[in-house]
Design an enzyme around this catalytic site. Structure first.
Site, PDB file in Angstrom:
ATOM      1  N   THR A  32       0.514  -1.220   0.178  1.00  0.00           N
ATOM      2  CA  THR A  32       0.012  -0.171   0.113  1.00  0.00           C
ATOM      3  C   THR A  32       0.903   1.280  -0.126  1.00  0.00           C
ATOM      4  O   THR A  32       2.051   1.378   0.607  1.00  0.00           O
ATOM      5  CB  THR A  32      -0.806   0.013   1.249  1.00  0.00           C
ATOM      6  OG1 THR A  32      -0.357   0.671   2.411  1.00  0.00           O
ATOM      7  CG2 THR A  32      -1.580  -1.327   1.552  1.00  0.00           C
ATOM      8  N   ASP A  56      -4.531   5.684   2.329  1.00  0.00           N
ATOM      9  CA  ASP A  56      -3.988   6.482   3.288  1.00  0.00           C
ATOM     10  C   ASP A  56      -4.784   5.810   4.438  1.00  0.00           C
ATOM     11  O   ASP A  56      -5.790   5.600   4.884  1.00  0.00           O
ATOM     12  CB  ASP A  56      -4.762   7.819   3.167  1.00  0.00           C
ATOM     13  CG  ASP A  56      -4.142   8.965   4.184  1.00  0.00           C
ATOM     14  OD1 ASP A  56      -3.715   8.424   5.065  1.00  0.00           O
ATOM     15  OD2 ASP A  56      -4.562  10.092   4.058  1.00  0.00           O
ATOM     16  N   ASN A  83       3.854  -0.601   8.539  1.00  0.00           N
ATOM     17  CA  ASN A  83       5.205   0.453   8.408  1.00  0.00           C
ATOM     18  C   ASN A  83       4.897   1.694   8.095  1.00  0.00           C
ATOM     19  O   ASN A  83       5.860   2.619   8.479  1.00  0.00           O
ATOM     20  CB  ASN A  83       6.062  -0.254   7.267  1.00  0.00           C
ATOM     21  CG  ASN A  83       7.150   0.673   6.886  1.00  0.00           C
ATOM     22  OD1 ASN A  83       8.050   0.887   7.637  1.00  0.00           O
ATOM     23  ND2 ASN A  83       6.952   1.269   5.609  1.00  0.00           N
ATOM     24  N   SER A 134       7.865  -0.187  14.889  1.00  0.00           N
ATOM     25  CA  SER A 134       7.927   0.912  15.787  1.00  0.00           C
ATOM     26  C   SER A 134       9.212   1.608  15.737  1.00  0.00           C
ATOM     27  O   SER A 134       9.575   2.093  14.857  1.00  0.00           O
ATOM     28  CB  SER A 134       7.630   0.350  17.385  1.00  0.00           C
ATOM     29  OG  SER A 134       7.622   1.425  18.305  1.00  0.00           O
ATOM     30  N   TYR A 148       6.806  12.215  18.645  1.00  0.00           N
ATOM     31  CA  TYR A 148       7.293  10.967  17.688  1.00  0.00           C
ATOM     32  C   TYR A 148       7.244   9.892  18.878  1.00  0.00           C
ATOM     33  O   TYR A 148       6.859   8.834  18.797  1.00  0.00           O
ATOM     34  CB  TYR A 148       8.406  11.259  16.921  1.00  0.00           C
ATOM     35  CG  TYR A 148       8.890   9.902  16.338  1.00  0.00           C
ATOM     36  CD1 TYR A 148       8.173   9.718  14.888  1.00  0.00           C
ATOM     37  CD2 TYR A 148       9.940   9.114  16.652  1.00  0.00           C
ATOM     38  CE1 TYR A 148       8.700   8.459  14.505  1.00  0.00           C
ATOM     39  CE2 TYR A 148      10.118   8.030  16.123  1.00  0.00           C
ATOM     40  CZ  TYR A 148       9.702   7.649  14.887  1.00  0.00           C
ATOM     41  OH  TYR A 148      10.027   6.635  14.164  1.00  0.00           O
ATOM     42  N   LYS A 152       5.164   6.413  19.575  1.00  0.00           N
ATOM     43  CA  LYS A 152       5.825   4.873  19.258  1.00  0.00           C
ATOM     44  C   LYS A 152       5.441   3.939  20.633  1.00  0.00           C
ATOM     45  O   LYS A 152       5.578   2.912  20.673  1.00  0.00           O
ATOM     46  CB  LYS A 152       7.262   5.070  19.059  1.00  0.00           C
ATOM     47  CG  LYS A 152       7.545   5.685  17.635  1.00  0.00           C
ATOM     48  CD  LYS A 152       6.661   4.582  16.537  1.00  0.00           C
ATOM     49  CE  LYS A 152       7.060   5.070  15.148  1.00  0.00           C
ATOM     50  NZ  LYS A 152       6.459   4.029  14.150  1.00  0.00           N
ATOM     51  N   THR A 183      17.087   6.338   6.369  1.00  0.00           N
ATOM     52  CA  THR A 183      15.854   6.406   5.223  1.00  0.00           C
ATOM     53  C   THR A 183      15.271   7.872   4.871  1.00  0.00           C
ATOM     54  O   THR A 183      16.015   8.698   5.599  1.00  0.00           O
ATOM     55  CB  THR A 183      14.805   5.571   5.780  1.00  0.00           C
ATOM     56  OG1 THR A 183      14.397   6.009   7.049  1.00  0.00           O
ATOM     57  CG2 THR A 183      15.344   4.243   6.060  1.00  0.00           C
TER      58      THR A 183
END
Length: 272
Positions: A32, A56, A83, A134, A148, A152, A183
């Protein structure tokens, strides 16, 4: 034996990397992404083995539709890799209501919706593996990542509870908890708050504390994730990277020492 894996947020970063690795070894992948064109290269290379789905994760109804579509298309879903998510950088005081809500909507509620959609499918199968992406920041914290961190921590609390609720249905739960990796999480995918100068020294110290060696190589995670997927008894908490373990060990040791120091006061507060 090949498996069928559903991966959210498969357009870039870990999601894209792991999708390719799974397809390369012969698994089937429902991938997705908000922009489905970002999955064209997977379709061109792996054909019918990949099912691209525009999604979404903030849209709960769309999530259930997408998950059921993937299940109907492939006939089963063996593994979910939850993810989709992004990083929000900035001091807590700097964070707007919209930024805070958007962070929780995607990182926590989006993950929750996908989890809720997959459970009935795996329960009916009598098997399945829910893998939540996570962060080691769901176990420890760093400054200027407060919201953030909170998202998590919420994911970890949810998933630990989930593991105890679905175990009897044959469903396994794992939390992938990476340290920093190179990333898009801290680049194109990241959101920055409007800076308040009083936090400049803290941000500078945070930036200077990260050396090039602090950031792991995303490609190096592939073998570890494949081992996690193939494990008969996968761990609930699965750290990725060489920074995560010593960081978590230090914080948990200090936390236990603090509990111990205040144990008598804490016990007396019980009242009997």
């Amino acid at each position: 034996m090949s498996k069928t894996i559903l991966i959210t947020g498969a357009s870039r970063g870990f999601g894209k990397l792991w999708a390719k690795a799974l397809l390369e070894r012969g698994d089937k992948v429902a991938a997705t992404a908000r922009n489905i064109e970002d999955l064209n290269d997977l379709v061109q290379t792996y054909g019918d083995a990949v099912l691209p789905i525009r999604l979404d994760v903030n849209d709960r109804e769309a999530v259930f539709t997408a998950v059921n579509h993937a299940n109907k298309h492939f006939g089963r879903i063996d593994v979910l890799i939850n993810n989709a998510g992004f990083g929000l950088f900035g001091a807590i005081e700097e964070t707007t209501e919209q930024q805070a809500r958007a962070q929780m909507e995607t990182n926590f509620f989006g993950l929750l919706w996908v989890t809720q959609a997959i459970i009935p499918i795996m329960r009916e199968q009598g098997s399945g593996h829910i893998i939540q992406v996570s962060s080691f920041l769901g176990l420890v914290t760093l400054p200027v990542l407060g919201i953030y961190n909170a998202s998590k921590y919420a994911v970890n609390g949810l998933s630990e509870t989930l593991a105890s609720e679905v175990k009897s249905f044959g469903i396994k739960v794992s939390l992938i908890e990476p340290n920093g990796f190179s990333t898009d999480w801290s680049g194109a995918s990241a959101v920055q708050t409007e800076p308040n100068e009083v936090y400049a020294p803290i941000k500078q110290a945070f930036a200077e504390g990260a050396t090039p060696d602090s950031w792991g190589k995303p490609e190096a995670t592939t073998n570890a994730v494949l081992q996690l997927i193939d494990a008969e008894n996968p761990p609930l908490h699965f750290l990725l990277g060489k920074i995560a373990y010593p960081g978590v060990k230090q914080v948990y040791s200090e936390r236990l020492a603090e509990f111990e120091a205040w144990k008598e006061v804490s016990t007396e507060a019980h009242g009997h």
